[in-house]
Write a protein that holds these residues in place. Structure first.
Motif, PDB file in Angstrom:
ATOM      1  N   ARG A  13       0.902  -1.066   0.066  1.00  0.00           N
ATOM      2  CA  ARG A  13       0.042   0.148  -0.187  1.00  0.00           C
ATOM      3  C   ARG A  13       0.988   1.304  -0.063  1.00  0.00           C
ATOM      4  NH1 ARG A  13      -3.206  -1.418   5.448  1.00  0.00           N
ATOM      5  NH2 ARG A  13      -1.095  -1.996   5.824  1.00  0.00           N
ATOM      6  N   ALA A  14       2.134   1.130   0.102  1.00  0.00           N
ATOM      7  CA  ALA A  14       3.131   1.989   0.187  1.00  0.00           C
ATOM      8  C   ALA A  14       3.406   2.982  -1.009  1.00  0.00           C
ATOM      9  CB  ALA A  14       4.237   1.503   0.846  1.00  0.00           C
ATOM     10  N   GLY A  15       3.148   2.256  -2.044  1.00  0.00           N
ATOM     11  CA  GLY A  15       3.295   2.797  -3.464  1.00  0.00           C
ATOM     12  C   GLY A  15       3.336   1.847  -4.465  1.00  0.00           C
ATOM     13  N   THR A  16       3.679   2.396  -5.705  1.00  0.00           N
ATOM     14  CA  THR A  16       3.512   1.429  -6.850  1.00  0.00           C
ATOM     15  C   THR A  16       4.664   0.515  -7.211  1.00  0.00           C
ATOM     16  OG1 THR A  16       4.337   3.127  -8.504  1.00  0.00           O
ATOM     17  CG2 THR A  16       1.993   2.931  -7.929  1.00  0.00           C
ATOM     18  N   ARG A  17       5.614   0.459  -6.400  1.00  0.00           N
ATOM     19  CA  ARG A  17       6.778  -0.304  -6.757  1.00  0.00           C
ATOM     20  C   ARG A  17       7.240  -1.274  -5.391  1.00  0.00           C
ATOM     21  NH1 ARG A  17      11.781   2.438  -8.553  1.00  0.00           N
ATOM     22  NH2 ARG A  17      11.322   4.281  -7.258  1.00  0.00           N
ATOM     23  N   HIS A  18       6.230  -1.216  -4.050  1.00  0.00           N
ATOM     24  CA  HIS A  18       6.590  -2.058  -3.080  1.00  0.00           C
ATOM     25  C   HIS A  18       5.629  -3.231  -3.096  1.00  0.00           C
ATOM     26  CE1 HIS A  18       8.032   0.962  -0.297  1.00  0.00           C
ATOM     27  NE2 HIS A  18       7.889   2.141  -1.186  1.00  0.00           N
ATOM     28  N   VAL A  19       6.386  -4.377  -2.741  1.00  0.00           N
ATOM     29  CA  VAL A  19       5.820  -5.597  -2.952  1.00  0.00           C
ATOM     30  C   VAL A  19       6.047  -6.456  -1.548  1.00  0.00           C
ATOM     31  CG1 VAL A  19       6.070  -6.018  -5.371  1.00  0.00           C
ATOM     32  CG2 VAL A  19       7.879  -6.806  -3.919  1.00  0.00           C
ATOM     33  N   SER A  20       5.122  -7.114  -1.261  1.00  0.00           N
ATOM     34  CA  SER A  20       5.151  -7.931   0.142  1.00  0.00           C
ATOM     35  C   SER A  20       6.497  -8.859  -0.004  1.00  0.00           C
ATOM     36  CB  SER A  20       3.893  -8.811   0.316  1.00  0.00           C
ATOM     37  OG  SER A  20       3.956  -9.737  -0.616  1.00  0.00           O
ATOM     38  N   LEU A  21       6.813  -9.306   1.103  1.00  0.00           N
ATOM     39  CA  LEU A  21       8.083 -10.286   1.122  1.00  0.00           C
ATOM     40  C   LEU A  21       7.535 -11.805   0.277  1.00  0.00           C
ATOM     41  CD1 LEU A  21      11.012 -10.668   1.945  1.00  0.00           C
ATOM     42  CD2 LEU A  21      10.100 -11.550   4.175  1.00  0.00           C
ATOM     43  N   ALA A  22       6.302 -12.117   0.624  1.00  0.00           N
ATOM     44  CA  ALA A  22       5.958 -13.306   0.055  1.00  0.00           C
ATOM     45  C   ALA A  22       5.924 -12.972  -1.599  1.00  0.00           C
ATOM     46  CB  ALA A  22       4.563 -13.503   0.399  1.00  0.00           C
ATOM     47  N   ASP A  23       5.577 -11.946  -2.347  1.00  0.00           N
ATOM     48  CA  ASP A  23       5.509 -11.471  -3.667  1.00  0.00           C
ATOM     49  C   ASP A  23       6.862 -11.513  -4.090  1.00  0.00           C
ATOM     50  OD1 ASP A  23       2.682 -11.554  -3.918  1.00  0.00           O
ATOM     51  OD2 ASP A  23       2.367  -9.490  -3.301  1.00  0.00           O
ATOM     52  N   ALA A  24       7.822 -10.855  -3.091  1.00  0.00           N
ATOM     53  CA  ALA A  24       9.157 -10.735  -3.608  1.00  0.00           C
ATOM     54  C   ALA A  24       9.770 -12.170  -3.959  1.00  0.00           C
ATOM     55  CB  ALA A  24       9.898  -9.891  -2.618  1.00  0.00           C
ATOM     56  N   LEU A  42      15.902  -2.095  -3.145  1.00  0.00           N
ATOM     57  CA  LEU A  42      15.858  -0.709  -2.749  1.00  0.00           C
ATOM     58  C   LEU A  42      15.649  -0.443  -1.397  1.00  0.00           C
ATOM     59  CD1 LEU A  42      13.691   0.644  -5.728  1.00  0.00           C
ATOM     60  CD2 LEU A  42      16.141   0.536  -5.718  1.00  0.00           C
ATOM     61  N   ASP A  43      16.035   0.531  -0.798  1.00  0.00           N
ATOM     62  CA  ASP A  43      15.739   1.005   0.615  1.00  0.00           C
ATOM     63  C   ASP A  43      14.668   2.072   0.736  1.00  0.00           C
ATOM     64  OD1 ASP A  43      17.258   2.952  -0.696  1.00  0.00           O
ATOM     65  OD2 ASP A  43      18.513   3.726   1.250  1.00  0.00           O
ATOM     66  N   ARG A  44      14.329   2.370  -0.431  1.00  0.00           N
ATOM     67  CA  ARG A  44      12.831   3.269  -0.528  1.00  0.00           C
ATOM     68  C   ARG A  44      12.541   3.423  -1.951  1.00  0.00           C
ATOM     69  NH1 ARG A  44      12.096   8.145   1.409  1.00  0.00           N
ATOM     70  NH2 ARG A  44      13.115   7.964   3.458  1.00  0.00           N
ATOM     71  N   ALA A  45      11.366   3.709  -2.139  1.00  0.00           N
ATOM     72  CA  ALA A  45      10.675   3.567  -3.581  1.00  0.00           C
ATOM     73  C   ALA A  45       9.383   4.865  -3.264  1.00  0.00           C
ATOM     74  CB  ALA A  45      10.490   2.447  -4.026  1.00  0.00           C
ATOM     75  N   ASP A  46       9.267   5.612  -4.038  1.00  0.00           N
ATOM     76  CA  ASP A  46       7.976   6.350  -4.261  1.00  0.00           C
ATOM     77  C   ASP A  46       8.082   7.151  -3.039  1.00  0.00           C
ATOM     78  OD1 ASP A  46       6.820   5.193  -6.476  1.00  0.00           O
ATOM     79  OD2 ASP A  46       5.812   3.611  -5.622  1.00  0.00           O
ATOM     80  N   ASP A  47       9.074   7.728  -2.349  1.00  0.00           N
ATOM     81  CA  ASP A  47       9.483   8.423  -1.304  1.00  0.00           C
ATOM     82  C   ASP A  47       8.758   7.805  -0.134  1.00  0.00           C
ATOM     83  OD1 ASP A  47      10.478  10.769  -2.655  1.00  0.00           O
ATOM     84  OD2 ASP A  47       8.283  11.366  -3.109  1.00  0.00           O
ATOM     85  N   ARG A  48       8.783   6.463  -0.096  1.00  0.00           N
ATOM     86  CA  ARG A  48       8.501   5.540   1.303  1.00  0.00           C
ATOM     87  C   ARG A  48       9.732   4.695   1.491  1.00  0.00           C
ATOM     88  NH1 ARG A  48       2.989   5.557   2.216  1.00  0.00           N
ATOM     89  NH2 ARG A  48       3.465   4.399   4.390  1.00  0.00           N
ATOM     90  N   ALA A 267      13.208  -2.336 -13.679  1.00  0.00           N
ATOM     91  CA  ALA A 267      12.493  -1.623 -12.581  1.00  0.00           C
ATOM     92  C   ALA A 267      10.962  -1.581 -12.869  1.00  0.00           C
ATOM     93  CB  ALA A 267      13.172  -0.460 -12.413  1.00  0.00           C
ATOM     94  N   PRO A 268      10.257  -2.732 -13.008  1.00  0.00           N
ATOM     95  CA  PRO A 268       8.798  -2.501 -13.226  1.00  0.00           C
ATOM     96  C   PRO A 268       7.935  -1.903 -12.008  1.00  0.00           C
ATOM     97  CG  PRO A 268       9.251  -4.779 -12.679  1.00  0.00           C
ATOM     98  CD  PRO A 268      10.609  -4.148 -12.857  1.00  0.00           C
ATOM     99  N   THR A 269       6.757  -1.381 -12.478  1.00  0.00           N
ATOM    100  CA  THR A 269       5.944  -0.818 -11.496  1.00  0.00           C
ATOM    101  C   THR A 269       4.487  -1.471 -11.589  1.00  0.00           C
ATOM    102  OG1 THR A 269       5.172   1.021 -12.926  1.00  0.00           O
ATOM    103  CG2 THR A 269       7.304   1.398 -11.364  1.00  0.00           C
ATOM    104  N   GLY A 270       3.662  -1.211 -10.561  1.00  0.00           N
ATOM    105  CA  GLY A 270       2.487  -1.714 -10.452  1.00  0.00           C
ATOM    106  C   GLY A 270       2.306  -2.692  -9.385  1.00  0.00           C
ATOM    107  N   ASP A 271       1.245  -3.397  -9.330  1.00  0.00           N
ATOM    108  CA  ASP A 271       1.356  -4.491  -8.254  1.00  0.00           C
ATOM    109  C   ASP A 271       2.043  -5.657  -8.420  1.00  0.00           C
ATOM    110  OD1 ASP A 271      -0.318  -5.782 -10.269  1.00  0.00           O
ATOM    111  OD2 ASP A 271      -2.202  -5.580  -9.726  1.00  0.00           O
ATOM    112  N   ALA A 272       2.080  -6.623  -7.612  1.00  0.00           N
ATOM    113  CA  ALA A 272       2.912  -7.690  -7.616  1.00  0.00           C
ATOM    114  C   ALA A 272       2.804  -8.404  -9.084  1.00  0.00           C
ATOM    115  CB  ALA A 272       2.773  -8.483  -6.438  1.00  0.00           C
ATOM    116  N   GLU A 273       1.432  -8.560  -9.519  1.00  0.00           N
ATOM    117  CA  GLU A 273       1.347  -9.322 -10.655  1.00  0.00           C
ATOM    118  C   GLU A 273       1.918  -8.583 -11.907  1.00  0.00           C
ATOM    119  OE1 GLU A 273       0.747 -12.492 -12.869  1.00  0.00           O
ATOM    120  OE2 GLU A 273       0.398 -12.431 -10.943  1.00  0.00           O
ATOM    121  N   SER A 274       1.670  -7.196 -11.769  1.00  0.00           N
ATOM    122  CA  SER A 274       2.148  -6.815 -13.059  1.00  0.00           C
ATOM    123  C   SER A 274       3.788  -6.726 -13.051  1.00  0.00           C
ATOM    124  CB  SER A 274       1.700  -4.984 -12.895  1.00  0.00           C
ATOM    125  OG  SER A 274       0.342  -5.023 -12.999  1.00  0.00           O
TER     126      SER A 274
END
Length: 294
Positions: A13-24, A42-48, A267-274
């Motif tokens: 929910r933090a941004g368009t490039r964050h994925v959960s550990l399970a999805d990673a 990354l240590d941060r993405a989308d300013d989060r 460096a794709p963006t979107g949800d985990a499936e995208s």
């Protein structure tokens, strides 16, 4: 050509490039199967902020040992000794080696309390001093200094373990580290901010350089010239181009070849499936079977 997949592990929910550990974990499995060289975390993405890349990477490396790992960290809020120790511990654990993308920034409360030159403020100069400290610390406890000789009751040859005794404009660091490097060699220094740092500083320390697609033209020539001025060879430094998930792989390979680059950071963006879809589409088209990031 080698391909790294860029991820930010954290709250989706933090941004368009964050994925959960399970999805990673699922993306890492697909990346391995498809021939990717490794992951950039990354240590941060989308300013989060993202999950500490060394923590997320340690988990993923335990499950996917066929990948190399590149982790991001800034000089801001990271004391050099602590970061050097953390990266080297991760490097020993992976079995494949680790790269560090050191980003320029400000200082940290530990170092700032004893800063040698209170007038020193240039972030690019800070970055170069910091990168050289890391290299010195990583080399301060050589792998072959660890003996583990039970009969002679010798843990290590302390004559081989040397403090770096660094005092520059931004940092005072004595060292040495309290654990050895690996027999594979030292962690690699990765640069992703060449435009802000200047090619001269980059060429002094970089093992791998990442440039944006918009900056690809002329990057090889600038890097080559800077390396020659520093007494280094272009063949010793890997040049990667960072792209999003919407690129045409055939056109990208042709452009990249003409530009003299050695591989890609996808460096794709979107949800985990995208993100997973982009990995499945791009990695087979871009990766060489034996590619490595550095």
């Amino acid at each position: 050509m080698s391909v790294l997949i860029e991820l930010a592990v954290g709250d989706p929910r933090a941004g368009t490039r964050h994925v959960s550990l399970a999805d990673a974990d699922a993306i890492a499995a697909a990346a391995t199967e498809l021939g990717a060289a490794g992951l950039r975390l990354l240590d941060r993405a989308d300013d989060r902020l993202a999950t500490d890349p060394s923590v997320a990477g340690a988990y993923l490396a335990g499950r996917h040992d066929g990948l190399a790992y590149v982790i991001d960290a800034s000089t801001t809020n990271n004391a050099p000794y602590n970061l050097a120790r953390r990266v080297l511990s991760f490097d020993r654990a992976t079995g494949r080696g680790v790269g560090l993308v050191l980003r320029p920034g400000s200082g940290d409360e530990v170092s700032d309390a004893v800063v040698p030159d209170t007038t020193a403020t240039d972030s690019a100069e800070r970055w170069l001093e910091y990168a050289r400290i890391l290299s010195g610390l990583w080399a301060s406890f050589p792998a072959d200094a660890l003996l583990g000789d039970q009969e002679a009751a010798i843990v290590a040859d302390d004559s081989r373990i040397r403090p770096i005794d660094h005092e520059g404009r931004f940092y005072r660091v004595a060292g040495p580290l309290d654990g050895p490097a690996t027999t594979r060699g030292l962690p690699t220094t990765v640069v992703a901010d060449a435009a802000a740092l200047g090619w001269g500083r980059v060429a002094a320390v970089a093992d791998t350089v990442i440039v944006e697609l918009d900056d690809i033209d002329g990057a090889d020539g600038a890097l080559t010239a800077a390396l020659e001025a520093a007494g280094r060879r272009r063949a010793d430094v890997t040049l990667l181009v960072r792209v999003d998930g919407d690129v045409d792989p055939a056109g990208l390979r042709a452009r990249s070849s003409d530009a003299g680059t050695d591989g890609f950071v996808v460096a794709p963006t979107g949800d985990a499936e995208s993100i997973a879809d982009a990995v499945r589409r791009l990695v087979p088209a871009l990766a060489s079977p034996a590619g490595v990031p550095a």
